[in-house]
Design a protein around this motif. Sequence first.
Motif, PDB file in Angstrom:
ATOM      1  N   ARG A   1       0.835  -1.154  -0.171  1.00  0.00           N
ATOM      2  CA  ARG A   1      -0.092   0.016   0.003  1.00  0.00           C
ATOM      3  C   ARG A   1       0.710   1.079  -0.074  1.00  0.00           C
ATOM      4  O   ARG A   1       0.742   2.214  -0.760  1.00  0.00           O
ATOM      5  CB  ARG A   1      -0.976   0.044   1.126  1.00  0.00           C
TER       6      ARG A   1
ATOM      7  N   ASN B   1       2.880   1.519  -3.270  1.00  0.00           N
ATOM      8  CA  ASN B   1       2.268   2.049  -4.593  1.00  0.00           C
ATOM      9  C   ASN B   1       1.617   3.400  -4.440  1.00  0.00           C
ATOM     10  O   ASN B   1       1.634   4.103  -5.413  1.00  0.00           O
ATOM     11  CB  ASN B   1       0.601   0.888  -4.425  1.00  0.00           C
TER      12      ASN B   1
ATOM     13  N   PRO C   1       0.715  -7.818  -4.184  1.00  0.00           N
ATOM     14  CA  PRO C   1      -0.781  -7.664  -3.667  1.00  0.00           C
ATOM     15  C   PRO C   1      -1.706  -8.629  -4.388  1.00  0.00           C
ATOM     16  O   PRO C   1      -1.330  -9.319  -5.494  1.00  0.00           O
ATOM     17  CB  PRO C   1      -1.120  -6.373  -4.345  1.00  0.00           C
TER      18      PRO C   1
ATOM     19  N   ASP D   1      -4.673  -8.573  -5.573  1.00  0.00           N
ATOM     20  CA  ASP D   1      -5.200  -7.661  -6.505  1.00  0.00           C
ATOM     21  C   ASP D   1      -4.535  -7.559  -7.752  1.00  0.00           C
ATOM     22  O   ASP D   1      -3.271  -6.969  -7.846  1.00  0.00           O
ATOM     23  CB  ASP D   1      -5.902  -6.392  -6.071  1.00  0.00           C
TER      24      ASP D   1
ATOM     25  N   GLU E   1      -3.411  -3.832  -8.472  1.00  0.00           N
ATOM     26  CA  GLU E   1      -2.345  -3.442  -7.250  1.00  0.00           C
ATOM     27  C   GLU E   1      -0.958  -4.204  -7.795  1.00  0.00           C
ATOM     28  O   GLU E   1      -0.057  -3.584  -7.576  1.00  0.00           O
ATOM     29  CB  GLU E   1      -2.969  -3.662  -5.964  1.00  0.00           C
TER      30      GLU E   1
END
Length: 305
Positions: A22, A25, A186, A188, A191
């Motif tokens: 997180r 990114n 990640p 996802d 992501e």
Amino acid sequence: MQSTLATTDARASGSGADDLARVLNDWFRREARDLPWRRPGFGAWGILVSEVMLQQTPVVRVIPRLAEWLDRWPTPSDLADAPPSEAIRAWAGLGYPRRALRLHACAVAIAERHGGEVPSDIEELLALPGIGDYTARAVAAFAYGKRHPVVDTNVRRFLARCVDGLGEPGPPAVRRDLASMESVLPVDDAEARVFNAAAMELGAVICTARAPRCGLCPVASECAWLGAGKPAYLGARRAVQKRYEGSDRQARGILLATLRKAVAPVPADELETLWPHREQRARALAGLVSDGLAVAGDDGYRLPD
């Protein structure tokens, strides 16, 4: 390998990997360099070409040459229709010209096997001439948004320091390196694509080999190496590349530069004037012929048709 996989599972099971992704990114979305291959709509062929060019050539040299290449050959079929000699000429100044031949052969295979469209499947990408594990994963991830760990030199350095607490990465090991990246990737797809690019960017501009700028690192609080006080690296190191001046590489480059400019075969006695050391010149010419970068004939040497 069992212990490595166990470590990977342990890392992936906690929230640390999520926090790392997180923060990294978010930083990438704010601070990433504006590079052509990162822009929306930049196609799979352009990404493939950029990845091949970037393997051993700095970004600043690649950007203008990539634009020239794609203006001239905007699709794989366009390049496939050109003779290999034109690809070699267009590669001048980028270094390691065998990449031009491999890229040309790759374009021919894409045109013949895939109707001129760059495939998205890793196995199909790996089956293309000159496409290795890194490039296949980079194309699948960056061009098609598929969730695959992508590991280059910059990513390996980031993983060694941030995840493993080492000052620099050891010798490359594909399975181990991919497992390490997988452990922090990640779930996802979107992501994961950003994280692959973000890890590369961090290694290129912040977590550099010789002078890491830890004070500017967005994930400094997550870095195992920094947290341990930056211990000195004691593992195996990669061999230092031999100097270029006076090397066989320099001889090859000078001879190939002459062949690029020539519109007719260059006589052997003319090439003799370009490099004075006979044995080294002979090795260089033999290497160019063996690599498919030159063709020897009764009337001299030329680029391949």
